[in-house]
Motif scaffolding. Sequence first.
Motif, short mmCIF file in Angstrom:
data_model
loop_
_atom_site.label_atom_id
_atom_site.label_comp_id
_atom_site.label_asym_id
_atom_site.label_seq_id
_atom_site.Cartn_x
_atom_site.Cartn_y
_atom_site.Cartn_z
N THR A 1 -8.61 72.75 51.62
CA THR A 1 -8.94 71.46 51.01
C THR A 1 -9.48 70.45 52.03
O THR A 1 -10.21 69.54 51.65
CB THR A 1 -7.72 70.85 50.29
OG1 THR A 1 -6.62 70.81 51.20
CG2 THR A 1 -7.35 71.69 49.08
N GLU B 1 4.38 75.23 45.67
CA GLU B 1 5.55 76.06 45.97
C GLU B 1 6.70 75.20 46.49
O GLU B 1 7.87 75.45 46.17
CB GLU B 1 5.17 77.16 46.97
CG GLU B 1 4.33 78.26 46.31
CD GLU B 1 3.49 79.09 47.27
OE1 GLU B 1 2.96 80.12 46.83
OE2 GLU B 1 3.32 78.71 48.45
N ARG C 1 7.25 72.00 45.72
CA ARG C 1 7.84 71.15 44.69
C ARG C 1 8.69 71.96 43.72
O ARG C 1 9.54 71.42 43.03
CB ARG C 1 6.80 70.29 43.97
CG ARG C 1 5.75 71.00 43.17
CD ARG C 1 4.82 69.97 42.50
NE ARG C 1 5.46 69.35 41.33
CZ ARG C 1 4.86 68.48 40.52
NH1 ARG C 1 3.62 68.10 40.75
NH2 ARG C 1 5.49 67.98 39.48
N LYS D 1 4.88 66.32 45.33
CA LYS D 1 4.47 65.90 43.99
C LYS D 1 3.44 64.78 44.04
O LYS D 1 2.73 64.55 43.06
CB LYS D 1 5.70 65.37 43.22
CG LYS D 1 6.64 66.44 42.76
CD LYS D 1 7.79 65.82 41.99
CE LYS D 1 8.77 66.88 41.54
NZ LYS D 1 9.96 66.30 40.90
N ALA E 1 -3.41 66.21 43.23
CA ALA E 1 -2.98 66.49 41.86
C ALA E 1 -2.81 68.00 41.79
O ALA E 1 -2.86 68.68 42.83
CB ALA E 1 -4.01 65.99 40.86
N THR E 2 -2.63 68.55 40.59
CA THR E 2 -2.29 69.97 40.45
C THR E 2 -3.16 70.89 41.31
O THR E 2 -2.65 71.75 42.02
CB THR E 2 -2.42 70.40 38.97
OG1 THR E 2 -1.68 69.48 38.19
CG2 THR E 2 -1.88 71.80 38.76
N GLN E 3 -4.49 70.71 41.22
CA GLN E 3 -5.39 71.64 41.92
C GLN E 3 -5.16 71.61 43.44
O GLN E 3 -5.08 72.66 44.08
CB GLN E 3 -6.85 71.29 41.63
CG GLN E 3 -7.25 71.40 40.16
CD GLN E 3 -7.17 70.06 39.43
OE1 GLN E 3 -6.25 69.28 39.66
NE2 GLN E 3 -8.12 69.78 38.56
N ILE E 4 -5.08 70.40 44.00
CA ILE E 4 -4.85 70.26 45.44
C ILE E 4 -3.47 70.82 45.80
O ILE E 4 -3.29 71.47 46.83
CB ILE E 4 -4.97 68.78 45.88
CG1 ILE E 4 -6.39 68.25 45.61
CG2 ILE E 4 -4.57 68.60 47.35
CD1 ILE E 4 -7.46 68.68 46.56
N GLN E 5 -2.49 70.59 44.93
CA GLN E 5 -1.13 71.09 45.21
C GLN E 5 -1.09 72.61 45.16
O GLN E 5 -0.32 73.24 45.89
CB GLN E 5 -0.13 70.50 44.21
CG GLN E 5 0.12 69.02 44.46
CD GLN E 5 0.86 68.35 43.33
OE1 GLN E 5 1.47 68.99 42.48
NE2 GLN E 5 0.81 67.02 43.30
N ASN E 6 -1.91 73.22 44.32
CA ASN E 6 -1.97 74.68 44.26
C ASN E 6 -2.65 75.26 45.50
O ASN E 6 -2.42 76.40 45.87
CB ASN E 6 -2.76 75.14 43.02
CG ASN E 6 -1.94 75.04 41.74
OD1 ASN E 6 -0.71 74.96 41.78
ND2 ASN E 6 -2.62 75.03 40.61
N MET E 7 -3.54 74.49 46.11
CA MET E 7 -4.35 75.00 47.22
C MET E 7 -3.77 74.61 48.58
O MET E 7 -3.62 75.45 49.46
CB MET E 7 -5.78 74.45 47.12
CG MET E 7 -6.49 74.81 45.82
SD MET E 7 -8.07 73.92 45.63
CE MET E 7 -9.12 74.87 46.71
N ALA F 1 -2.28 59.38 41.32
CA ALA F 1 -2.76 60.70 41.71
C ALA F 1 -3.93 60.57 42.68
O ALA F 1 -4.58 59.53 42.75
CB ALA F 1 -3.21 61.48 40.48
N GLN F 2 -4.20 61.63 43.42
CA GLN F 2 -5.41 61.74 44.25
C GLN F 2 -5.56 60.62 45.27
O GLN F 2 -6.66 60.39 45.75
CB GLN F 2 -6.68 61.73 43.38
CG GLN F 2 -6.78 62.84 42.36
CD GLN F 2 -7.15 64.19 42.94
OE1 GLN F 2 -6.40 64.70 43.76
NE2 GLN F 2 -8.25 64.76 42.55
N ALA G 1 -4.80 76.64 38.67
CA ALA G 1 -5.96 75.75 38.71
C ALA G 1 -6.32 75.43 40.17
O ALA G 1 -5.47 74.99 40.94
CB ALA G 1 -5.64 74.45 37.97
N MET H 1 -14.09 73.81 46.66
CA MET H 1 -13.40 73.88 47.95
C MET H 1 -12.80 75.25 48.20
O MET H 1 -12.00 75.44 49.11
CB MET H 1 -12.29 72.84 48.00
CG MET H 1 -12.79 71.44 47.88
SD MET H 1 -11.43 70.31 47.99
CE MET H 1 -11.99 69.35 49.37
#
Lengths: 290, 160
Positions: A34, A79, A81, A98, A102-108, A190-191, B62, B67
């Motif tokens: 990211t 993971e 959170r 948290k 947001a979700t996408q950045i937290q997944n990556m 967020a973000q 998601a 990126m």
Amino acid sequence: MMYKTYHVAQSIEEALSLLLKSVDRKVRFIAGGTDLMLQLRERIVEADMLVDISVIPEMKQISQDGSKISIGAVVSYSEMRQSDLLKKNGFLLVEASKLIGATQIQNMGTIGGNIGNASPAGDILPCLYALDAEIALQSADKKRSMPLRRFITGYRQLDLQPGELISGISFEALQPGMGSSFVKFGARQAQAISIVSVAAVLQVQAGKISRVAIALGSVAPTIVRSSSAEELLLSEQPSPDLFEKAGEAARDDISPIDDIRGSAAFRRYITQPLVSQALETAWRRTQKQI
Amino acid sequence: MINNQKDVLMDLVINNKHISIRAGGGRCLLDFLREDLSLMGTKEGCGEGECGSCTVLLDGKAVLSCMTPMERAIGREVTTIEGVGRPGNLHPLQQAMMEEGGVQCGFCTPGMIMSGVELLNRKSNPNRDEIVEGISGNLCRCTGYRKIITAIERAAEKMS
């Protein structure tokens, strides 16, 4: 083309050997990507080869060994959170995870990436400073560890040796009677990149504060621990009044700048209520053991 | 950033279909999807991780395809808006977005739906706060979000 070749490493040894074999080429490790993908696209960073370390099993674990909690470098914010181990032993890391992106950045995004990027606005970093975390580094011929506070030497500067990889981070599990919290002030929920962030760890024994750590983000070239606020609080009886004074004291330890997100004056202003809020929340949690 | 060298074998599952094609590496997944596979549903908005327009699912999670290095998708499963539903066989969330007026200019819609689908896969009955958090990585400049949130609530009801 942002890079020429891409290798997915299956183990730390493989990642390190790819780095060694490529002395004459520009090689970068990639975890979540990211930050790095943006830097490659904008040509702030150049790379011939990317070595993907994001699926290395031994770097993807959150584990406990006695009182020590270890987090692998490529553990994602999602993971963290969801981790029961962290909810119990380092709640502020869950709270910060948290609030990142947001979700996408937290997944990556990963904890090791947040450390490696070494931005003073990295939201995991104040938490790790407040926990007195130790970083684990590995190269082909040796392993070493050191306090994270010494590893990050300046604005986006690390004491990382050539051929070395950030493999993980560890800290002492929070004990009963301790509470922790992370708060940030940003443009929206967020973000948002933090304008000021605060992490606090507090322990109360026999009605007095027996341990306290306060770390602030986005107020100096690196994360700073507020020794003024910590000294003021230690051995005192916790109260909202005292926490307000600690917030005032924290202003002595910061050196904020004006930037696109906020002025130095605003950062100085907002530091006091944020520190006070973080301490109150941590205090409330001392009763709940998180 | 075009790479004409076709130096990478892209072997992966995309929208439930196994593909194996040679492509020029060194690009982001978004460019591979649009330029090599002509899957134009996934949009590039900001290109820097702020807007969520390029959201796809990678192994069900998601992620931002702008990126994500394209090679990261090798051996894995990618779902784009084209794999969520097709005309005549729409996903309940696609149907609800139409019925509730959750679409105006439409540019954010594919990414918004991908985030909504991931949320509904994770939580069968999300509350309003969870929905707001679930789509907080997706910007919409037209709708004001209210109708999108209602559409996700409606889809959750239909799916339960």
